[in-house]
Structure formats: structure tokens, C-alpha cells
Enzyme design. Structure first.
Site, PDB file in Angstrom:
ATOM      1  N   ASN A 180     -77.760   5.504  11.489  1.00  0.00           N
ATOM      2  CA  ASN A 180     -76.386   6.029  11.710  1.00  0.00           C
ATOM      3  C   ASN A 180     -76.198   7.426  11.702  1.00  0.00           C
ATOM      4  O   ASN A 180     -75.421   8.031  12.296  1.00  0.00           O
ATOM      5  CB  ASN A 180     -75.383   5.200  10.745  1.00  0.00           C
ATOM      6  CG  ASN A 180     -74.951   3.867  11.235  1.00  0.00           C
ATOM      7  OD1 ASN A 180     -74.066   3.640  11.934  1.00  0.00           O
ATOM      8  ND2 ASN A 180     -75.718   2.749  10.626  1.00  0.00           N
ATOM      9  N   MET A 195     -77.096   2.667  -0.258  1.00  0.00           N
ATOM     10  CA  MET A 195     -77.238   1.465  -0.834  1.00  0.00           C
ATOM     11  C   MET A 195     -77.049   1.157  -2.253  1.00  0.00           C
ATOM     12  O   MET A 195     -77.592   0.328  -3.002  1.00  0.00           O
ATOM     13  CB  MET A 195     -78.866   1.006  -0.520  1.00  0.00           C
ATOM     14  CG  MET A 195     -79.059   0.853   1.014  1.00  0.00           C
ATOM     15  SD  MET A 195     -77.968  -0.128   1.856  1.00  0.00           S
ATOM     16  CE  MET A 195     -78.650  -1.807   1.596  1.00  0.00           C
ATOM     17  N   ILE A 247     -74.202   1.248  -5.711  1.00  0.00           N
ATOM     18  CA  ILE A 247     -72.887   0.939  -6.527  1.00  0.00           C
ATOM     19  C   ILE A 247     -72.618   2.405  -7.144  1.00  0.00           C
ATOM     20  O   ILE A 247     -73.260   3.120  -7.286  1.00  0.00           O
ATOM     21  CB  ILE A 247     -72.805   0.088  -7.209  1.00  0.00           C
ATOM     22  CG1 ILE A 247     -73.452  -1.771  -6.785  1.00  0.00           C
ATOM     23  CG2 ILE A 247     -71.587  -0.083  -8.059  1.00  0.00           C
ATOM     24  CD1 ILE A 247     -72.606  -2.179  -6.319  1.00  0.00           C
ATOM     25  N   LEU A 248     -71.329   2.584  -6.800  1.00  0.00           N
ATOM     26  CA  LEU A 248     -70.670   3.891  -7.289  1.00  0.00           C
ATOM     27  C   LEU A 248     -69.687   3.863  -8.304  1.00  0.00           C
ATOM     28  O   LEU A 248     -69.100   2.734  -8.263  1.00  0.00           O
ATOM     29  CB  LEU A 248     -70.233   4.806  -6.052  1.00  0.00           C
ATOM     30  CG  LEU A 248     -71.384   5.326  -4.947  1.00  0.00           C
ATOM     31  CD1 LEU A 248     -70.593   5.627  -3.687  1.00  0.00           C
ATOM     32  CD2 LEU A 248     -72.024   6.434  -5.607  1.00  0.00           C
ATOM     33  N   ASN A 302     -67.215   4.159   4.528  1.00  0.00           N
ATOM     34  CA  ASN A 302     -68.284   3.343   4.584  1.00  0.00           C
ATOM     35  C   ASN A 302     -68.269   2.819   5.929  1.00  0.00           C
ATOM     36  O   ASN A 302     -67.461   2.350   6.539  1.00  0.00           O
ATOM     37  CB  ASN A 302     -68.593   2.369   3.590  1.00  0.00           C
ATOM     38  CG  ASN A 302     -69.837   1.853   3.410  1.00  0.00           C
ATOM     39  OD1 ASN A 302     -70.807   2.144   3.761  1.00  0.00           O
ATOM     40  ND2 ASN A 302     -69.697   0.557   3.193  1.00  0.00           N
ATOM     41  N   SER A 326     -67.644  -2.946  10.517  1.00  0.00           N
ATOM     42  CA  SER A 326     -66.224  -2.508   9.961  1.00  0.00           C
ATOM     43  C   SER A 326     -66.491  -1.028   9.506  1.00  0.00           C
ATOM     44  O   SER A 326     -67.629  -0.828   8.808  1.00  0.00           O
ATOM     45  CB  SER A 326     -65.864  -3.378   9.052  1.00  0.00           C
ATOM     46  OG  SER A 326     -65.828  -4.729   9.348  1.00  0.00           O
ATOM     47  N   GLN A 337     -73.784  -1.203  18.042  1.00  0.00           N
ATOM     48  CA  GLN A 337     -72.233  -0.944  17.920  1.00  0.00           C
ATOM     49  C   GLN A 337     -71.941  -0.063  16.945  1.00  0.00           C
ATOM     50  O   GLN A 337     -71.045   0.684  16.915  1.00  0.00           O
ATOM     51  CB  GLN A 337     -71.629  -2.249  17.933  1.00  0.00           C
ATOM     52  CG  GLN A 337     -71.873  -3.097  19.027  1.00  0.00           C
ATOM     53  CD  GLN A 337     -71.759  -2.568  20.402  1.00  0.00           C
ATOM     54  OE1 GLN A 337     -70.581  -1.653  20.524  1.00  0.00           O
ATOM     55  NE2 GLN A 337     -72.246  -2.761  21.277  1.00  0.00           N
ATOM     56  N   GLU A 338     -72.650  -0.036  15.717  1.00  0.00           N
ATOM     57  CA  GLU A 338     -72.301   0.930  14.758  1.00  0.00           C
ATOM     58  C   GLU A 338     -72.245   2.096  14.919  1.00  0.00           C
ATOM     59  O   GLU A 338     -71.573   3.281  14.763  1.00  0.00           O
ATOM     60  CB  GLU A 338     -73.172   0.669  13.423  1.00  0.00           C
ATOM     61  CG  GLU A 338     -73.196  -0.431  12.893  1.00  0.00           C
ATOM     62  CD  GLU A 338     -74.017  -0.976  11.642  1.00  0.00           C
ATOM     63  OE1 GLU A 338     -74.074   0.167  10.817  1.00  0.00           O
ATOM     64  OE2 GLU A 338     -74.519  -1.774  11.327  1.00  0.00           O
TER      65      GLU A 338
HETATM   66  C1  GRF Z   1     -76.354  -0.139   8.642  1.00  0.00           C
HETATM   67  O1  GRF Z   1     -76.406  -1.407   8.912  1.00  0.00           O
HETATM   68  C2  GRF Z   1     -75.129   0.008   7.652  1.00  0.00           C
HETATM   69  O2  GRF Z   1     -74.085  -0.406   8.330  1.00  0.00           O
HETATM   70  C3  GRF Z   1     -75.268  -0.417   6.312  1.00  0.00           C
HETATM   71  O3  GRF Z   1     -76.950  -0.204   6.040  1.00  0.00           O
HETATM   72  C4  GRF Z   1     -77.591  -0.088   7.413  1.00  0.00           C
HETATM   73  C5  GRF Z   1     -78.091   1.475   7.475  1.00  0.00           C
HETATM   74  O4  GRF Z   1     -78.950   1.547   8.754  1.00  0.00           O
HETATM   75  N1  GRF Z   1     -74.503  -0.044   5.288  1.00  0.00           N
HETATM   76  P1  GRF Z   1     -79.105   3.267   8.772  1.00  0.00           P
HETATM   77  O5  GRF Z   1     -79.983   3.539   7.698  1.00  0.00           O
HETATM   78  O6  GRF Z   1     -78.131   3.999   9.196  1.00  0.00           O
HETATM   79  O7  GRF Z   1     -80.393   3.168   9.792  1.00  0.00           O
END
Ligand code: GRF
Length: 219
Positions: A14, A89, A91-92, A106, A135, A172-173
Site C-alpha cells: 500500500n 499491525m 494496537i495503539l 487506516n 475499507s 482494490q486497496e
Molecule cells: C493490507 O491488506 C491492509 O489492508 C492491511 O494489511 C495489509 C498490508 O499490506 N491493514 P501491505 O503491507 O500494504 O502490502
């Protein structure tokens, strides 16, 4: 100019998509990329783009509070207008979330509020849902809670494996997240006291983002 800090923990696809889509947008400055592991593969994308990087290693802290405080201090060196969790990944603390209220977003690989937490694709297939997706939301003190900004919906195919479904959602992200950040940068999207407005109107339900063929290069 919207100054952003991106937080990652691992692969960073991402982050890569954000840099590709927004790096030359002209109104967005990547002030820093901060990883929670010093071996986070995604750091390479920041380095290639000459974005300053830092690591605040989760395992060097005994608890959520001390980690969150150190992370907050690192982020605030850049004084960003927006903090972007991209595969982050951990918790905050509530104090962290409140400090960055209305400027912490997020991306989550499900159609929230369904499937908060981990293993969303496996759970979607196990439950037999016909629609799944991603989302983008503002972050509050609840896990994967907070006002939802936008979602992309995709069909789940009867033949989908977990990996196939995950790959289609991830594609899609990579389109959804840059679009939302561009809206924030150009002033179309605002959040004040956890209330979102989009193009001057209160946002009453998440913006539905049409799923489109993947155009961003994936890792
Ligand atoms: C993604 O699926 C995101 O939605 C989730 O963790 C994954 C992270 O993938 N929170 P990347 O590290 O961006 O490849």
C-alpha cells in the site's frame, strides 16, 4: 500541501501504491515513513523515493503505552497533517489515538464493520459471504472502528481460494487508499470531531468506490 507520515509493519504494497499515485501529486508531501520492525520490507519503497525513514521497533517496548508514546514522539518530529496506517499491525494506546484524532486513517481488508481484526479473507470465505472488499476509516479507540470514509466492494467467487480473494482485495486497496488521501489533500474530505464531510455535505454512509481492474503494479 498535505504533509503525511505513513506507518508500516511489513510488505508495504500500500505504501508503494501511495508513492506511485501521490508522489508527484504536487499537494502531498511524504514527510516520513516509520516502520514498527527494522526489517519491514516496505522501507525499501520509501528509500527508493528518498522519503525519510525511521523505525520504532515494537519489540523493544514492554507494552502498548510505552510503544505508542515513542511512536507519537517520532511522528511529531514531522508535525504531519495526516497519519496513514498502511499495514501497521499493532494496537495503539487510547492516548495516541486521541492525540491524532481526525488525522489518523487506516485501511482494512474487509467491508467494515464486518470482519474486524485479522484473517479477514479466510473468515469471509468460511462464512460464505458473496461480497467482500476493503475499507478506509478514521481511527478511534476501538479495533478497526471509527467513522468509515470509503469502501470498495468485490464479488466473492465460488472458486476463490483465500489467496485469490486476498489478491483481488489488495489490488482494490491500492486504488482506494490514494484516492481517499487525495480527497483529504484537496479539501474535498474533512473530519472534525469524528464527523466527516465530503464535498461540503455530511457523510452519512461510506463512499462506495467502484472496483476497477488493477492498474497499479503490485509486489
Ligand atoms: C493490507 O491488506 C491492509 O489492508 C492491511 O494489511 C495489509 C498490508 O499490506 N491493514 P501491505 O503491507 O500494504 O502490502
Amino acid at each position: 500541501m498535505l504533509s503525511i507520515v505513513v506507518l508500516i509493519s511489513g510488505r508495504g504494497s500500500n505504501l508503494q501504491a501511495l508513492i506511485n499515485a501521490l508522489g508527484s501529486a504536487g499537494n502531498i508531501q511524504f514527510s516520513a515513513v516509520i516502520a514498527s520492525r527494522d526489517d519491514a520490507a516496505g522501507l525499501q519503497y520509501a528509500q527508493q523515493a528518498e522519503i525519510p525513514t525511521a523505525t520504532v521497533s515494537r519489540r523493544e517496548f514492554a507494552d502498548t503505552d510505552s510503544f505508542s508514546t515513542a511512536l507519537k514522539q517520532e511522528i511529531e518530529q514531522s508535525q504531519p497533517a495526516l497519519v496513514v496506517l498502511a499495514g501497521f499491525m499493532h494496537i495503539l494506546s487510547d492516548e495516541f489515538v486521541q492525540h491524532f484524532a481526525d488525522r489518523l486513517i487506516n485501511i482494512h481488508p474487509s467491508l467494515l464493520p464486518k470482519f474486524r481484526g485479522l484473517n479477514t479473507h479466510r473468515r469471509a470465505i468460511a462464512e460464505g459471504v458473496t461480497e467482500h472488499g476493503a475499507s478506509v476509516h478514521y481511527v478511534n479507540e476501538e479495533l478497526d472502528g471509527g467513522p468509515i470514509i470509503a469502501q470498495t466492494i468485490i464479488d466473492v467467487r465460488a472458486t476463490d481460494s483465500i489467496d485469490e480473494l486476498a489478491a483481488r482485495v489488495l489490488a482494490q486497496e491500492h486504488l482506494l487508499y490514494p484516492t481517499v488521501i487525495q480527497w483529504i489533500a484537496d479539501g474535498s474530505l474533512q473530519c472534525i470531531d469524528s464527523k466527516i464531510t465530503f464535498r461540503g455535505e455530511p457523510l452519512l454512509k461510506p463512499i462506495l468506490f467502484e472496483s476497477r481492474p488493477e492498474t497499479t503494479e503490485c509486489v
